[in-house]
Motif scaffolding. Structure first.
Motif, PDB file in Angstrom:
ATOM      1  N   VAL A  44       1.096  -1.174  -0.344  1.00 20.08           N
ATOM      2  CA  VAL A  44      -0.548  -0.021  -0.492  1.00 20.08           C
ATOM      3  C   VAL A  44       0.715   1.199   0.144  1.00 20.08           C
ATOM      4  CG1 VAL A  44      -2.016   1.714   1.221  1.00 20.08           C
ATOM      5  CG2 VAL A  44      -1.709  -1.356   1.396  1.00 20.08           C
ATOM      6  N   ARG A  45       2.573   1.016   0.954  1.00 23.43           N
ATOM      7  CA  ARG A  45       2.303   2.149   1.304  1.00 23.43           C
ATOM      8  C   ARG A  45       3.898   3.054  -1.220  1.00 23.43           C
ATOM      9  NH1 ARG A  45       6.778   2.206   5.544  1.00 23.43           N
ATOM     10  NH2 ARG A  45       7.530   3.868   4.628  1.00 23.43           N
ATOM     11  N   LEU A  46       3.855   1.735  -1.184  1.00 21.21           N
ATOM     12  CA  LEU A  46       4.623   1.831  -2.553  1.00 21.21           C
ATOM     13  C   LEU A  46       3.271   2.355  -3.405  1.00 21.21           C
ATOM     14  CD1 LEU A  46       6.187   0.966  -5.121  1.00 21.21           C
ATOM     15  CD2 LEU A  46       5.224  -1.602  -4.510  1.00 21.21           C
ATOM     16  N   LEU A  47       2.211   1.870  -3.077  1.00 24.71           N
ATOM     17  CA  LEU A  47       1.705   2.191  -4.217  1.00 24.71           C
ATOM     18  C   LEU A  47       1.373   3.904  -3.934  1.00 24.71           C
ATOM     19  CD1 LEU A  47      -1.395  -0.334  -4.996  1.00 24.71           C
ATOM     20  CD2 LEU A  47       0.135  -0.008  -5.983  1.00 24.71           C
ATOM     21  N   THR A  48       0.798   4.290  -2.927  1.00 24.54           N
ATOM     22  CA  THR A  48       0.012   5.975  -2.281  1.00 24.54           C
ATOM     23  C   THR A  48       2.263   6.577  -2.756  1.00 24.54           C
ATOM     24  OG1 THR A  48       0.971   5.562  -0.190  1.00 24.54           O
ATOM     25  CG2 THR A  48      -1.826   4.903  -0.645  1.00 24.54           C
ATOM     26  N   GLY A  49       2.379   5.886  -2.647  1.00 23.02           N
ATOM     27  CA  GLY A  49       3.717   6.570  -2.698  1.00 23.02           C
ATOM     28  C   GLY A  49       3.765   6.847  -4.642  1.00 23.02           C
ATOM     29  N   LYS A  72      -7.981  -1.121  -3.061  1.00 25.19           N
ATOM     30  CA  LYS A  72      -8.511  -1.938  -2.766  1.00 25.19           C
ATOM     31  C   LYS A  72      -8.109  -2.790  -1.855  1.00 25.19           C
ATOM     32  CE  LYS A  72     -10.236  -2.027  -7.567  1.00 25.19           C
ATOM     33  NZ  LYS A  72     -10.034  -2.507  -9.410  1.00 25.19           N
ATOM     34  N   LEU A  73      -6.836  -2.518  -1.877  1.00 20.04           N
ATOM     35  CA  LEU A  73      -5.568  -3.245  -0.619  1.00 20.04           C
ATOM     36  C   LEU A  73      -5.985  -2.993   0.766  1.00 20.04           C
ATOM     37  CD1 LEU A  73      -2.522  -3.356  -2.852  1.00 20.04           C
ATOM     38  CD2 LEU A  73      -4.412  -5.471  -2.661  1.00 20.04           C
ATOM     39  N   GLU A  74      -6.677  -1.662   1.198  1.00 21.49           N
ATOM     40  CA  GLU A  74      -6.997  -1.512   2.319  1.00 21.49           C
ATOM     41  C   GLU A  74      -7.531   0.409   2.025  1.00 21.49           C
ATOM     42  OE1 GLU A  74      -3.823   0.808   6.149  1.00 21.49           O
ATOM     43  OE2 GLU A  74      -3.651  -0.438   3.980  1.00 21.49           O
TER      44      GLU A  74
END
Length: 595
Positions: A44-49, A72-74
């Motif tokens: 999730v941190r990767l996708l938001t970054g 979708k993941l969180e």
């Protein structure tokens, strides 16, 4: 052997991407996030970054998709919701962005990301349709009425039946912009860039100029293509950012804010404009005085350099900042025409041969090395330029030109460049147009300049009858000048030179023909043929076979040789020369015999 996977690859590339994002190196940051996504795609941190990097790099579609994958993941991740609302705002979906920010603000008040998004979205909506937009219909009513009158008030929804459909497609003709319309379009584009991009507008202007720069094309094709791609991508990013900012705050809101300025500021702007007009008029007068001084002293090279400088000065001025721009343009190109015409004169300090060399130089005829100083040839406005590029530039300027005197100069310059390229038919067309335009504005100077270009093309082609007709016509036209004797003497000498038969030097054509013949042979035969051509060149012209088909030369020197030849004289290689006459004695009855 397989390559070992890096330990902690997700953390390494994700933190590297975050570090590069803080340094505003968005392309490298996105590459680091992509490498981490290829190995572990469900972080999730990767996708938001990566969504934040794409939003900063003005790629809102991918930013929205990354935020959606993270949700979708969180589903309860607030950072992903913030990135999703920010991406919607960047895609100009302001209402949806405000709704998403309101939903996020209910769950998280600090940090105030959602509150800032709400304020930004509401302000943008008010700029577009709210109180900040002003009375759009009232302000733009004259423009709307003008467009309706121009369109003829035709109902576009009314069905129209085509009676005949042609099977032959007709290309759509786009109307070319006039000089005034092109200037307005360019000025508006620069104003919009300055309003929305601020100091970055100068970067955009530099990149637009760099796209057409010839220096970008180099022998290093790989590096040249890489530079072009870099320039194109940077210009695309700036253009998209400007469009996005314009959609967030339309131009009419900026104009409304400018109208609401104080009267003191308006007075200050009027004073600045008046001062700019005064400085512009003073600068134009100073440049014109320098040009007229060079014209009086017959320094044509300096005159053309100063004329180019003044034209650059006039190009950045508009009728608002320089009200007498048309008057200064007329004065400029009248002086340029006088400068070109003053070259066509005879010198009484030069010999007959020197004057003929001057005429041959001005008319484009072959000229040998100078044996003495010639003021016309020394001050001729000659520059080492790409002649095709210069021709295309003059054609583009001529299409948008509106000033009649400037048109005369452009058509004269175009005819002269085409004559240099041996395109005599098109050069004659533009020279005739120059004369026709000069007759409309009653300019004897530009009519004579166009006539000299016509004479130059005809003298290079050997059309002596055409030159004689043009000389007679120019002789009558030159009587309208205040001091016609100088031009008339030059015309008489041109007619005299054109009437003479000019023997063409065929040696260059023969050498070119020999090279073409050798180039189509095999290696052994080519060497033998080159030796044969070399031996032929040592034989006198009257006794050898020419490579080029030509008429037999006159036998004047042959009859002279036969009349004075001696028995037993061998043929000497090289050009044949007449034998000297036998010496005669002054003593009556005494003869000198050849013993």
């Amino acid at each position: 052997m397989e390559e070992k996977q890096l330990y902690g690859i997700l953390t390494v590339y994700r933190e590297r991407g975050a570090y590069l994002r803080r340094l505003e190196q968005f392309e490298k940051a996105k590459a680091a996030y992509d490498e981490a996504y290829r190995n572990i795609p469900d972080d999730v941190r990767l996708l938001t970054g990566r969504s934040q990097v794409c939003a900063d790099a003005v790629k809102p579609v991918q930013a929205y998709s990354d935020a959606e994958l993270a949700l979708k993941l969180e589903p309860g991740n607030m950072n992903a919701k913030n990135m999703q609302a920010r991406a919607m705002y960047t895609m100009s979906d302001f209402e949806r962005s405000v709704v998403m920010n309101y939903r996020g603000a209910r769950h998280r008040r600090q940090p105030p990301y959602f509150k800032e998004g709400i304020n930004q979205g509401v302000e943008t909506i008010q700029d577009c349709i709210g109180v900040n937009a002003g009375t759009v219909m009232l302000d733009f009513l004259p423009l709307i009425k003008h467009m309706e009158a121009k369109a003829g008030r035709v109902d576009e929804d009314e069905p129209q039946k085509k009676l005949h459909v042609s099977r032959i497609p007709k290309p759509e003709r786009k109307r070319k912009l006039t000089q005034m319309e092109a200037r307005k379009d360019l000025t508006l584009a620069r104003v919009l860039a300055m309003k929305y991009l601020g100091p970055m507008a100068y970067d955009k202007f530099f990149l637009q100029h760099l796209m057409d720069d010839e220096r970008l094309k180099s022998a290093n094709s790989g590096g040249s293509m890489e530079l072009k791609a870099l320039v194109r991508e940077t210009l695309r990013s700036l253009t998209e950012r400007q469009d996005m900012l314009r959609s967030q705050r339309p131009y009419y809101t900026i104009k409304l804010a400018e109208k609401a300025e104080s009267k003191h500021q308006n007075k200050y702007k009027e004073a600045v404009l008046e001062k700019e007009r005064e400085i512009g008029a003073r600068t134009a007068e100073r440049l014109l005085r320098q040009i007229e001084k060079s014209m009086r002293e017959n320094r044509v090279m300096d005159l053309m350099a100063q004329a180019e400088r003044m034209q650059l000065f006039l190009d950045v001025k508009t009728p608002r900042t320089l009200p007498d721009k048309e008057t200064y343009t007329d004065r400029l190109y009248r002086a340029v025409g006088e400068g070109y015409l003053c070259q066509h004169r005879l010198s009484y300090t030069l010999s007959e041969r020197g004057n003929r060399r001057r005429i041959a130089f001005l008319m484009g005829l072959p000229v040998g090395r100078p044996t003495s100083f010639d003021s016309v040839m020394a001050t001729y406005p000659y520059k080492f330029i790409d002649i095709k590029h210069a021709t295309a530039k003059v054609v583009a300027t001529l299409e948008m030109c509106e000033n009649s005197t400037m048109k005369c100069w452009l058509m004269y310059e175009l005819a002269r460049l085409l004559c240099t390229q041996k395109n005599y038919a098109l050069a004659k067309f533009y020279a005739k147009r120059c004369q026709r335009e000069a007759q409309e504005i009653s300019s004897v100077t530009w009519w004579l300049n166009g006539c000299f270009v016509l004479m130059s093309g005809d003298m290079q082609q050997g059309n002596s009858n055409e030159v004689r007709i043009q000389v007679e016509e120019a002789y009558e036209f030159s009587k309208k000048m205040q001091d016609p004797e100088r031009v008339q003497a030059f015309l008489a000498k041109c007619a005299e030179m054109a009437a003479e038969t000019v023997t063409a030097d065929e040696r260059k054509a023969i050498i070119q023909r020999e090279r073409q013949m050798v180039s189509v042979m095999d290696e052994v035969q080519a060497i033998e043929t080159q030796v044969l051509f070399k031996r032929m060149s040592t034989v006198p012209p009257g006794r050898r076979f020419s490579v080029l088909p030509r008429k037999p030369e006159g036998g004047a020197f042959q009859s002279e040789r036969k009349r004075r030849r001696q028995r037993g004289l061998t043929v000497i290689p090289g050009p044949e020369r007449a034998l000297p006459a036998p010496p005669k004695s002054n003593t009556l009855g005494f003869q000198v015999f050849d013993l």
